[in-house]
Write an enzyme that holds these catalytic residues in place. Structure first.
Site, PDB file in Angstrom:
ATOM      1  N   ASP A 173     -51.873  40.783 -28.197  1.00  0.00           N
ATOM      2  CA  ASP A 173     -51.633  42.072 -28.844  1.00  0.00           C
ATOM      3  C   ASP A 173     -50.740  42.966 -27.981  1.00  0.00           C
ATOM      4  OD1 ASP A 173     -53.475  42.236 -31.323  1.00  0.00           O
ATOM      5  OD2 ASP A 173     -54.793  41.459 -29.773  1.00  0.00           O
ATOM      6  N   SER A 174     -51.026  42.992 -26.687  1.00  0.00           N
ATOM      7  CA  SER A 174     -50.284  43.885 -25.798  1.00  0.00           C
ATOM      8  C   SER A 174     -48.827  43.461 -25.664  1.00  0.00           C
ATOM      9  CB  SER A 174     -50.960  43.928 -24.423  1.00  0.00           C
ATOM     10  OG  SER A 174     -52.281  44.430 -24.541  1.00  0.00           O
TER      11      SER A 174
END
Length: 414
Positions: A173-174
């Site tokens: 996600d990051s």
């Protein structure tokens, strides 16, 4: 003396966040940290689920204080036409929309990119999803863990005799969020050189810059980090496998255990560094072996070299090993826990922690804003807001009356 922090390099940029959890909100968080005005739309029924994730204080996630800092919270029931109309009004004035719904959801609500670009030609929409906006898998649910798996990261993570492991954070996600930030910045640059922000008018001298969609797939963002996997397989048929703490094909670069049970990473893979490392661990025979003078000669003898380094580490405490290897100018480091970080002189010298207070007066440290910029550094103006904290303020800015706002509350729109 610390640099005086101004409004930030993104001051004046208006961002509408239509997203939850990690990828979309992390993307807009970075823009907010550097001065953008970010309005985060949340469901009136509990808001972003991340508010209740991991460790809580007074019912709210400590993670929330970081993930939503500098954002304004607006509650909107997007399942109502009144809620969607407010979102359209905000889109008309937005420079960037960041969303991470499943593809097709915004289109169903009449808030897709083409619909919004028709009312705001200069709009930039960053769309983060598991598999992107096109392709046979676009409609499937895709979280960061799936992106890490499909993008190749999980396959190469772990030990060769065990199943793949995950990194202990939501790295997929990051990484996708960072790609979203990069895409947004490039899209802003393109918009500016083609005319700038849309002013809501038409006619000579009022041409808007060109907006665009930034399509970020989680699996592709992870795939983008995978170094030389593609040409190695295409040309040589090599499938990179799990190698534990080692960096495959680059020798030596591995994790070793010291006499006091600590783990230490040693990267002695440069040719000159390898020579210094072998002398430091008292293996002059390996240092002066002509066959080991280059990496391609060391790779076939990886096990022998790693065994020599581990044997030496087993006889040294971590402090002793670090002192000797750093004196020899060998890249080396302890594997840090957060406890190590919070008291480490390097972290402290670089001001990597910010001191803040909750509303009840309790102190809390947050991670500093990165990257560090000499003239326009980021700033934490406030920690993650209460659910709907800025709803009335935002609606008043859209010329909603007090009666309108009261009605919207009664109808469950906000």
């Amino acid at each position: 003396m610390d640099k005086q922090v101004g409004p930030g390099p993104l001051a004046g940029i208006r961002v509408l966040e239509l997203g939850t959890l990690i990828a979309g909100p992390f993307c807009s968080r970075m823009l907010a940290e550097f001065g953008a005005e970010v309005i985060k739309v949340e469901s009136p029924d509990g808001g972003d689920p991340l508010r209740q994730w991991r460790v809580l204080k007074d019912g709210t996630s400590l993670w929330w204080s970081v993930q939503a800092r500098n954002k304004q919270s607006l509650t909107l029931n997007m399942k109502t036409e009144a809620g969607r109309q407010i979102a359209r009004e905000l889109a008309l004035a937005a420079d960037i929309i960041i969303e991470n719904y499943r593809p097709g959801v915004l289109e169903k609500w009449g808030l897709g990119f083409e619909e919004l670009r028709a009312i705001n030609p200069a709009l930039i929409m960053v769309r983060l999803s598991g598999y992107g906006q096109t392709g046979p898998m676009r409609d499937l649910p895709g979280f960061g863990a799936i992106g890490e798996s499909m993008g190749g990261l999980r396959y190469v993570s772990g030990h060769p005799d065990r199943p793949p492991v995950r990194v202990g954070i939501s790295i997929g996600d990051s990484v996708a969020a960072l790609h979203g930030v990069i895409g947004a910045m490039m899209a802003l640059r393109h918009r500016d050189v083609t005319g700038g922000r849309w002013n809501g008018k038409s006619g000579t001298g009022c041409v808007a810059g060109q907006g665009q969609m930034v399509d970020v797939a989680l699996y592709e963002s992870v795939f983008n980090l995978m170094e030389s996997l593609v040409p190695e397989f295409d040309v040589a048929g090599v499938v990179r496998e799990r190698t534990g703490g080692a960096l495959p094909g680059i020798v030596p670069s591995n994790t070793y255990t010291t006499a006091d049970g600590e783990n230490i990473v040693i990267a002695g893979n440069g040719d000159a560094i390898f020579h210094r490392l072998m002398l430091a661990i008292e293996r002059a025979d390996l240092a002066h072996d002509p066959a080991l003078s280059r990496n391609d000669g060391r790779v076939p003898r990886t096990l022998e070299i790693d065994a020599a380094i581990q044997s030496w580490c087993s006889q040294k405490t971590i402090d002793c090993a670090l002192e000797i290897l750093r004196s020899a100018d060998v890249p080396v480091g302890k594997i840090y826990s957060i406890r190590d970080m919070m008291q480490d002189p390097q972290f402290l010298a670089r001001s990597m922690f910010e001191q803040h207070q909750f509303s009840d007066g309790e102190a809390v440290k947050l991670p500093a804003i990165l990257p560090k910029m000499s003239e326009t550094p980021g700033k934490t103006k406030w920690m993650g807001p209460r659910l709907g904290e800025h709803s009335e303020q935002i609606l008043r800015s859209l010329n909603y009356s007090e009666e309108d706002i009261k009605r919207l509350r009664t109808e469950g729109v906000i």
